[in-house]
Design an enzyme around this catalytic site. Structure first.
Site, short mmCIF file in Angstrom:
data_model
loop_
_atom_site.label_atom_id
_atom_site.label_comp_id
_atom_site.label_asym_id
_atom_site.label_seq_id
_atom_site.Cartn_x
_atom_site.Cartn_y
_atom_site.Cartn_z
N GLY A 46 7.20 -8.28 7.38
CA GLY A 46 6.43 -7.04 7.49
C GLY A 46 5.85 -6.69 8.85
O GLY A 46 5.72 -5.53 9.19
N ASP A 109 -4.01 -9.44 1.94
CA ASP A 109 -4.22 -9.03 0.56
C ASP A 109 -5.05 -10.12 -0.13
O ASP A 109 -6.27 -10.18 0.06
CB ASP A 109 -2.82 -8.84 -0.05
CG ASP A 109 -2.83 -8.24 -1.43
OD1 ASP A 109 -3.71 -7.44 -1.74
OD2 ASP A 109 -1.93 -8.56 -2.22
N THR A 110 -4.44 -11.02 -0.89
CA THR A 110 -5.21 -12.11 -1.49
C THR A 110 -5.72 -13.09 -0.42
O THR A 110 -6.72 -13.77 -0.62
CB THR A 110 -4.35 -12.93 -2.48
OG1 THR A 110 -3.25 -13.49 -1.77
CG2 THR A 110 -3.84 -12.07 -3.62
N GLY A 111 -4.98 -13.16 0.69
CA GLY A 111 -5.35 -14.09 1.77
C GLY A 111 -4.60 -15.41 1.69
O GLY A 111 -4.70 -16.22 2.60
N ASP A 165 7.41 -3.15 3.00
CA ASP A 165 8.48 -2.75 2.09
C ASP A 165 8.01 -2.66 0.65
O ASP A 165 6.92 -3.12 0.30
CB ASP A 165 9.62 -3.75 2.15
CG ASP A 165 9.22 -5.07 1.54
OD1 ASP A 165 8.09 -5.53 1.83
OD2 ASP A 165 9.99 -5.64 0.78
N ARG A 172 10.54 0.26 4.89
CA ARG A 172 9.99 -0.35 6.10
C ARG A 172 10.10 0.60 7.29
O ARG A 172 9.34 0.51 8.24
CB ARG A 172 10.75 -1.63 6.45
CG ARG A 172 10.50 -2.79 5.51
CD ARG A 172 11.03 -4.07 6.14
NE ARG A 172 11.20 -5.15 5.18
CZ ARG A 172 10.25 -6.01 4.82
NH1 ARG A 172 9.05 -5.91 5.33
NH2 ARG A 172 10.51 -6.96 3.96
P1 IMP Z 1 -1.45 -12.27 0.57
O1 IMP Z 1 -0.98 -13.68 0.69
O2 IMP Z 1 -1.69 -11.86 -0.85
O3 IMP Z 1 -2.63 -11.96 1.45
O4 IMP Z 1 -0.23 -11.35 0.96
C1 IMP Z 1 0.00 -11.04 2.24
C2 IMP Z 1 1.39 -10.51 2.46
O5 IMP Z 1 1.92 -9.81 1.33
C3 IMP Z 1 1.31 -9.47 3.56
O6 IMP Z 1 1.44 -10.07 4.82
C4 IMP Z 1 2.43 -8.54 3.21
O7 IMP Z 1 3.63 -9.01 3.78
C5 IMP Z 1 2.51 -8.58 1.71
N1 IMP Z 1 1.73 -7.47 1.13
C6 IMP Z 1 0.45 -7.49 0.67
N2 IMP Z 1 0.06 -6.28 0.20
C7 IMP Z 1 1.12 -5.46 0.40
C8 IMP Z 1 1.33 -4.06 0.14
O8 IMP Z 1 0.47 -3.31 -0.35
N3 IMP Z 1 2.55 -3.59 0.49
C9 IMP Z 1 3.54 -4.35 1.03
N4 IMP Z 1 3.38 -5.66 1.30
C10 IMP Z 1 2.19 -6.21 0.98
MG MG Z 2 3.19 -10.34 5.75
#
Ligand code: IMP
Ligand code: MG
Length: 184
Positions: A46, A109-111, A165, A172
């Site tokens: 991303g 997002d969740t981290g 995406d 993208r």
């Molecule tokens: P996390 O581990 O939940 O914080 O997810 C992080 C990764 O998930 C990000 O770096 C993105 O690549 C993908 N991601 C999280 N939210 C979105 C979204 O709303 N659209 C697209 N990709 C997302």
């Molecule tokens: Mg990412």
């Protein structure tokens, strides 16, 4: 699988606003790392668009000695929900020991993915490790992660475009950031 559902896209952050956000982030990073060597670590897939724009914005501000490297992580697969167990799909080429490392991520997002990545890179003993994320969905955080530079805080909606995406596949290429609206 999500791709069979009909949806439309609403613009959340325009191309102009993105440029402003990236320029502001570059000013902050330049302020903190002026005159130092830095390694920008883009989180694939991303973050490739954001990394490109940020690198150019830093160059325009006179930053030199930037090394660009990438870390591949797969969090979502084909879903729009984080799996919580990101897979490493590509490792760095650079040895980051004693270097100033800036993780460049698209969205927190969740981290989960970022906290795993930070722990992994910290174990390699960089001089300094900081993170810049274009977007943050604060509401969704499940683990505490430190993100020194955040472009924009956004609501809990699935976003696409500007490198992000949908379902591991489309959108993208969009120059703006949009939200996906599902049709009933
Ligand atoms: P996390 O581990 O939940 O914080 O997810 C992080 C990764 O998930 C990000 O770096 C993105 O690549 C993908 N991601 C999280 N939210 C979105 C979204 O709303 N659209 C697209 N990709 C997302
Ligand atoms: Mg990412």
């Amino acid at each position: 699988m999500v791709n069979s559902q009909k949806y439309s896209i609403d613009v959340l952050i325009s191309e102009e606003e993105i440029k402003q956000i990236v320029d502001d982030l570059a000013i902050q990073i330049k302020h903190d790392f002026d005159g130092e060597d830095i390694v920008l670590v883009g989180v694939l897939n991303g973050a490739f668009v954001f990394l490109h724009d940020l690198m150019r914005a830093l160059q325009k501000l006179g930053m030199k000695n930037m090394i660009i490297d990438f870390m591949g992580m797969d969090t979502y697969g084909e879903s729009t929900e984080s799996s919580g167990e990101p897979k490493i799909t590509k490792d760095l080429k650079q040895d980051i020991r004693d270097k100033n490392v800036i993780i460049v991520d698209d969205i927190v997002d969740t981290g989960f993915s970022l906290s795993i990545l930070q722990a992994m890179l910290n174990a390699r003993q960089p001089k300094k490790l900081v993170t810049v994320a274009m977007l943050s969905k604060d509401e969704r955080r499940e683990v505490e992660v430190k993100v020194e530079y955040i472009g924009k805080h956004i609501p809990n909606k699935f976003v696409i475009g500007y490198g992000l995406d949908y379902g591991g596949k489309y959108h993208r290429e969009l120059p703006y950031i949009g939200t996906v609206r599902f049709e009933q």
